[in-house]
Design an enzyme around this catalytic site. Structure first.
Site, PDB file in Angstrom:
ATOM      1  N   GLU A 117       0.841  -1.202   0.000  1.00 42.33           N
ATOM      2  CA  GLU A 117       0.000   0.000   0.000  1.00 42.33           C
ATOM      3  C   GLU A 117       0.871   1.244   0.000  1.00 42.33           C
ATOM      4  O   GLU A 117       2.080   1.168   0.262  1.00 42.33           O
ATOM      5  CB  GLU A 117      -0.929  -0.019   1.217  1.00 42.33           C
ATOM      6  CG  GLU A 117      -1.944  -1.142   1.132  1.00 42.33           C
ATOM      7  CD  GLU A 117      -3.011  -1.089   2.206  1.00 42.33           C
ATOM      8  OE1 GLU A 117      -2.833  -0.352   3.190  1.00 42.33           O
ATOM      9  OE2 GLU A 117      -4.015  -1.794   2.059  1.00 42.33           O
ATOM     10  N   HIS A 237      -8.699  10.430   3.589  1.00 42.04           N
ATOM     11  CA  HIS A 237      -8.503   9.401   2.566  1.00 42.04           C
ATOM     12  C   HIS A 237      -8.916  10.008   1.228  1.00 42.04           C
ATOM     13  O   HIS A 237      -9.961  10.650   1.141  1.00 42.04           O
ATOM     14  CB  HIS A 237      -9.360   8.171   2.882  1.00 42.04           C
ATOM     15  CG  HIS A 237      -8.935   6.958   2.128  1.00 42.04           C
ATOM     16  ND1 HIS A 237      -9.133   6.832   0.777  1.00 42.04           N
ATOM     17  CD2 HIS A 237      -8.301   5.839   2.530  1.00 42.04           C
ATOM     18  CE1 HIS A 237      -8.642   5.664   0.384  1.00 42.04           C
ATOM     19  NE2 HIS A 237      -8.127   5.043   1.427  1.00 42.04           N
ATOM     20  N   ARG A 291      -1.423   9.361   0.916  1.00 39.22           N
ATOM     21  CA  ARG A 291      -2.779   9.906   1.044  1.00 39.22           C
ATOM     22  C   ARG A 291      -2.822  11.424   1.135  1.00 39.22           C
ATOM     23  O   ARG A 291      -3.680  12.059   0.523  1.00 39.22           O
ATOM     24  CB  ARG A 291      -3.432   9.335   2.307  1.00 39.22           C
ATOM     25  CG  ARG A 291      -3.765   7.901   2.151  1.00 39.22           C
ATOM     26  CD  ARG A 291      -4.352   7.307   3.397  1.00 39.22           C
ATOM     27  NE  ARG A 291      -4.528   5.883   3.142  1.00 39.22           N
ATOM     28  CZ  ARG A 291      -4.929   5.003   4.025  1.00 39.22           C
ATOM     29  NH1 ARG A 291      -5.201   5.382   5.253  1.00 39.22           N
ATOM     30  NH2 ARG A 291      -5.062   3.740   3.707  1.00 39.22           N
ATOM     31  N   HIS A 361     -10.810  10.357   7.572  1.00 36.38           N
ATOM     32  CA  HIS A 361     -10.669   8.907   7.647  1.00 36.38           C
ATOM     33  C   HIS A 361     -10.102   8.434   8.975  1.00 36.38           C
ATOM     34  O   HIS A 361     -10.557   7.453   9.543  1.00 36.38           O
ATOM     35  CB  HIS A 361      -9.747   8.479   6.506  1.00 36.38           C
ATOM     36  CG  HIS A 361      -9.608   7.005   6.346  1.00 36.38           C
ATOM     37  ND1 HIS A 361     -10.688   6.176   6.167  1.00 36.38           N
ATOM     38  CD2 HIS A 361      -8.509   6.203   6.323  1.00 36.38           C
ATOM     39  CE1 HIS A 361     -10.268   4.928   6.040  1.00 36.38           C
ATOM     40  NE2 HIS A 361      -8.953   4.914   6.145  1.00 36.38           N
ATOM     41  N   ARG A 396      -0.649   8.682   9.687  1.00 33.63           N
ATOM     42  CA  ARG A 396      -0.611   7.226   9.856  1.00 33.63           C
ATOM     43  C   ARG A 396      -0.152   6.542   8.577  1.00 33.63           C
ATOM     44  O   ARG A 396      -0.628   6.857   7.489  1.00 33.63           O
ATOM     45  CB  ARG A 396      -2.020   6.755  10.191  1.00 33.63           C
ATOM     46  CG  ARG A 396      -2.210   5.272  10.184  1.00 33.63           C
ATOM     47  CD  ARG A 396      -3.656   4.962  10.450  1.00 33.63           C
ATOM     48  NE  ARG A 396      -4.465   5.175   9.278  1.00 33.63           N
ATOM     49  CZ  ARG A 396      -5.157   4.210   8.653  1.00 33.63           C
ATOM     50  NH1 ARG A 396      -5.123   2.980   9.103  1.00 33.63           N
ATOM     51  NH2 ARG A 396      -5.893   4.472   7.599  1.00 33.63           N
TER      52      ARG A 396
HETATM   53  C1  LIG Z   1     -13.464   2.421   5.910  1.00 34.31           C
HETATM   54  C2  LIG Z   1     -12.204   2.216   6.716  1.00 34.31           C
HETATM   55  C3  LIG Z   1     -11.202   1.374   6.241  1.00 34.31           C
HETATM   56  C4  LIG Z   1     -10.034   1.171   6.991  1.00 34.31           C
HETATM   57  N1  LIG Z   1      -9.084   0.283   6.542  1.00 34.31           N
HETATM   58  C5  LIG Z   1      -8.020   0.001   7.340  1.00 34.31           C
HETATM   59  C6  LIG Z   1      -7.089  -1.020   6.982  1.00 34.31           C
HETATM   60  O1  LIG Z   1      -7.225  -1.669   5.947  1.00 34.31           O
HETATM   61  N2  LIG Z   1      -6.049  -1.269   7.826  1.00 34.31           N
HETATM   62  C7  LIG Z   1      -5.868  -0.582   8.993  1.00 34.31           C
HETATM   63  O2  LIG Z   1      -4.905  -0.854   9.722  1.00 34.31           O
HETATM   64  N3  LIG Z   1      -6.744   0.384   9.353  1.00 34.31           N
HETATM   65  C8  LIG Z   1      -7.812   0.674   8.569  1.00 34.31           C
HETATM   66  N4  LIG Z   1      -8.702   1.636   8.958  1.00 34.31           N
HETATM   67  C9  LIG Z   1      -8.536   2.282  10.268  1.00 34.31           C
HETATM   68  C10 LIG Z   1      -8.936   1.285  11.355  1.00 34.31           C
HETATM   69  O3  LIG Z   1     -10.069   0.574  10.929  1.00 34.31           O
HETATM   70  C11 LIG Z   1      -9.250   1.976  12.672  1.00 34.31           C
HETATM   71  O4  LIG Z   1      -8.239   2.881  12.999  1.00 34.31           O
HETATM   72  C12 LIG Z   1      -9.353   0.933  13.777  1.00 34.31           C
HETATM   73  O5  LIG Z   1     -10.285  -0.050  13.401  1.00 34.31           O
HETATM   74  C13 LIG Z   1      -9.767   1.565  15.085  1.00 34.31           C
HETATM   75  O6  LIG Z   1     -10.010   0.526  15.993  1.00 34.31           O
HETATM   76  P1  LIG Z   1     -10.531   0.876  17.442  1.00 34.31           P
HETATM   77  O7  LIG Z   1     -10.733  -0.422  18.129  1.00 34.31           O
HETATM   78  O8  LIG Z   1      -9.651   1.870  18.058  1.00 34.31           O
HETATM   79  O9  LIG Z   1     -11.929   1.629  17.207  1.00 34.31           O
HETATM   80  P2  LIG Z   1     -13.230   1.190  16.425  1.00 34.31           P
HETATM   81  O10 LIG Z   1     -13.040  -0.039  15.649  1.00 34.31           O
HETATM   82  O11 LIG Z   1     -13.694   2.374  15.687  1.00 34.31           O
HETATM   83  O12 LIG Z   1     -14.240   0.854  17.610  1.00 34.31           O
HETATM   84  C14 LIG Z   1     -14.691   1.826  18.505  1.00 34.31           C
HETATM   85  C15 LIG Z   1     -15.790   1.211  19.343  1.00 34.31           C
HETATM   86  O13 LIG Z   1     -16.144   2.068  20.421  1.00 34.31           O
HETATM   87  C16 LIG Z   1     -17.562   2.157  20.507  1.00 34.31           C
HETATM   88  N5  LIG Z   1     -17.902   3.407  21.175  1.00 34.31           N
HETATM   89  C17 LIG Z   1     -17.692   4.681  20.747  1.00 34.31           C
HETATM   90  N6  LIG Z   1     -18.134   5.552  21.673  1.00 34.31           N
HETATM   91  C18 LIG Z   1     -18.629   4.814  22.702  1.00 34.31           C
HETATM   92  C19 LIG Z   1     -19.235   5.139  23.939  1.00 34.31           C
HETATM   93  N7  LIG Z   1     -19.447   6.408  24.338  1.00 34.31           N
HETATM   94  N8  LIG Z   1     -19.637   4.126  24.750  1.00 34.31           N
HETATM   95  C20 LIG Z   1     -19.471   2.837  24.377  1.00 34.31           C
HETATM   96  N9  LIG Z   1     -18.895   2.481  23.210  1.00 34.31           N
HETATM   97  C21 LIG Z   1     -18.480   3.453  22.387  1.00 34.31           C
HETATM   98  C22 LIG Z   1     -18.006   2.059  19.065  1.00 34.31           C
HETATM   99  O14 LIG Z   1     -19.368   1.754  18.980  1.00 34.31           O
HETATM  100  C23 LIG Z   1     -17.076   0.950  18.579  1.00 34.31           C
HETATM  101  O15 LIG Z   1     -17.565  -0.296  18.987  1.00 34.31           O
HETATM  102  C24 LIG Z   1      -9.863   1.860   8.216  1.00 34.31           C
HETATM  103  C25 LIG Z   1     -10.859   2.720   8.677  1.00 34.31           C
HETATM  104  C26 LIG Z   1     -12.024   2.900   7.944  1.00 34.31           C
HETATM  105  C27 LIG Z   1     -13.076   3.830   8.467  1.00 34.31           C
END
Ligand SMILES: Cc1cc2nc3c(=O)[nH]c(=O)nc-3n(C[C@H](O)[C@H](O)[C@H](O)COP(=O)(O)OP(=O)(O)OC[C@H]3O[C@@H](n4cnc5c(N)ncnc54)[C@H](O)[C@@H]3O)c2cc1C
Length: 553
Positions: A117, A237, A291, A361, A396
């Protein structure tokens, strides 16, 4: 409710932390705002970056190379020790772990298929077709639901952290949580609390982020006294599918891999064109560049067309067989989700260009934490996209965030287990206001629309002093108005999200105003150069909090 270990959020970071704690015998309560899969992790397409010992032995990759690529993307702001630790551990502690949980990364004839990538020097991204995040999320979710030590509470939104001042400083004792199904607030007394609530992408009008991602954890920690670093650095993005009717809904991502060397998609100004607009706007670069460069090139191209009196609302991603050499079957096989989505919109990507725009993003900044995910508040860990570990710096590197979340889930769980704390026997219960009215929909929608509009146009791909001043003032006013609604309406997820998004927007504008240079995910037209020393922006409640007195409580 009493929870020795309270995990807030069910993306990759929260899921990993919960499983790690539970597998080692701890009692875990995992709360999440919506369904478990309503998270950004579930949406990830591209994959997970890691360097395997086999790739090193075969001379195909090296830890040094992944470190250098991460530091380059982070644009001088990363913490090199954190980057080194992450790169060394990503394969064993993330890819190995996930395979053990049942995630089947792509292989051909038994050998991993690795993608390259933007920003990576070699192929080192482990995909599961173009739905890596979903495959990971489903696997972790299955294990969590089946685990006897984990209580999952869906549709529970954390409102505020509960803290106490002790001789050792501030300690987190749990959280107030809204049970959305019955509309009541529960008081959770927790020994250790782990925030894993993701970033703040929904503050923007055009975003790839899930609807639940409204900056909640960052705002809760800020309000409890934690500082927030580099919140001005938002990664845009370059390519989400442009749908004029989408309004504030999440936009569908057209993964970076489509523009990578392996496919060779080209961004153009018209659907028929094959001229790479990025190379026209930024000589020496192309649609394959990183990006920030590609997103800014699209933004500039759209501005230029506007000044010529020919406003355009999107550009075009040309993936046609004529340009990429990929047949319809190949595109469908390699990118099944994207191929199907575009077809549903009436676009066969092997024959027609797809309309795209840049979108907010990834939130590069967040709550600063140590190498164990521990924050400045005792008993409070912050992991995943809401944390600032020092890995991402000012921008990132693609596919570094899923592994960061998974790794810090492990690190935080390990540290929390070695610092067990007994939940308090009694905590001040939530004090309901006298509000009897549901939130006023028109007021709520207007404040939300204004917040998104201001973030996108004034704290967007290009910023300037006057734009940021205006944004800061406007966000401050919007937050105060949101607080009025918050206190005067029956508590709901809607009032809560508005409170959080307006404050997150204010913090972003405040941080961006501080940063008088351009670096990574922050570009100032009035300070287009980098300083010799990177500016890491800092916001805290003491310095930047917005005083507010509820009218009734
Ligand atoms: C479309 C897209 C494609 C991507 N592709 C990639 C990729 O290919 N590779 C990569 O490394 N990264 C990728 N990313 C980035 C990556 O997905 C995220 O940075 C990562 O998944 C974040 O993980 P997380 O567990 O921190 O948060 P998230 O997966 O966003 O989870 C957050 C959680 O917290 C919960 N939450 C929020 N507020 C509250 C609250 N007040 N009370 C209770 N629960 C709450 C939400 O409901 C959710 O369950 C992508 C992002 C997007 C949007």
């Amino acid at each position: 409710m009493n929870a020795p270990y309270l995990v807030i959020g069910s993306g990759i970071a929260g899921d990993r932390a919960a499983l790690e704690l539970a597998d080692r015998g701890a009692d875990v309560t995992l709360i999440t705002k919506g369904r478990m899969d309503e998270c950004n992790s579930d949406l990830a397409q591209g994959g997970i970056s890691a360097v395997s010992p086999e790739a090193v032995a075969a001379g195909l990759d090296s830890y040094r190379s992944h470190v250098e690529d991460t530091l380059r993307a982070g644009d001088g702001s990363c913490n090199p020790d954190v980057v080194e630790m992450f790169v060394r551990r990503a394969y064993g502690d993330v890819i190995g772990y996930l395979e053990h949980q049942g995630v089947a990364f792509d292989r051909k004839d038994g050998v991993y298929v690795l993608h390259q990538e933007g920003g990576h020097s070699v192929p080192r991204v482990y995909p599961v077709a173009d739905y890596t995040g979903h495959a990971v999320q489903m696997s972790l979710e299955d294990h969590i639901r089946a685990h006897p030590n984990i209580t999952v509470l869906e549709h529970h939104a954390a409102i505020d952290l509960i803290t106490e001042n002790t001789a050792q400083g501030k300690t987190c004792c749990g959280a107030y949580v809204l049970d959305r199904e019955i509309g009541r607030v529960r008081t959770f007394a927790a020994g250790n609390t782990i925030i894993a609530t993701g970033g703040a992408g929904r503050v923007y009008q055009v975003t790839s982020n899930q609807s639940t991602i409204t900056g909640d954890g960052i705002v809760m920690a800020f309000d409890a006294g934690a500082s927030v670093l580099n919140l001005d650095k938002t990664q845009f993005h370059p390519t989400v599918y442009f749908d004029p009717g989408a309004n504030a809904n999440r936009r569908f991502l057209m993964t970076e891999a489509l523009r990578g060397e392996a496919v060779g998609g080209v961004l153009a100004l018209t659907p028929e064109s094959t001229e790479d607009l990025v190379s026209v706007i930024v000589p020496g670069h192309s649609s394959h560049s990183t990006r920030d460069i590609v997103a800014r090139a699209i933004y500039t191209a759209m501005q230029q067309e506007h000044s010529k009196g020919n406003p355009i609302s999107n550009v075009w991603l040309n993936l046609t067989t004529a340009v990429t050499g990929k047949s319809r079957e190949q595109l469908e096989q390699e990118f099944p989700t994207i191929f199907r989505f575009c077809l549903e919109q009436g676009i066969d990507i092997s024959e027609q260009s797809a309309p795209v725009v840049p979108a907010a993003h990834y939130t590069c900044g967040g709550v600063p934490v140590n190498i164990h995910g521990g924050s400045a508040i005792t008993g409070l860990y912050v992991i995943g996209e809401c944390a600032y570990t020092g890995l991402m710096g000012a921008n990132r590197l693609a596919s570094n965030s899923l592994p960061e979340g998974a790794l810090y889930g492990l690190l935080a769980a390990t540290d929390a287990l070695s610092h067990p704390r007994r939940p308090r026997d009694s905590l001040r219960p939530w004090r309901y206001t006298h509000a009897t009215q549901e939130i006023d929909e028109a007021a709520r929608n207007t404040l939300w629309d204004s917040t998104r509009h201001i973030a996108t146009n004034l704290v967007g791909i290009e910023r300037s002093g006057p734009r940021l001043q205006a944004a800061q003032h406007a966000m401050r006013g919007l937050h105060l108005a949101a607080l009025d609604l918050y206190w005067d309406s029956i508590m709901s997820n809607e009032t809560l999200e508005l409170r959080n998004a307006t404050l997150a927007g204010y913090l972003m504008a405040t941080a961006a105003l501080q940063c008088e240079e351009s670096r990574g995910g922050h570009f100032r037209t009035d300070f287009p150069q980098k300083d010799d020393k990177p500016i890491v922006t800092y916001v805290s409640k003491d310095l930047h909090g917005i005083p507010y007195q509820p009218r009734r409580h």
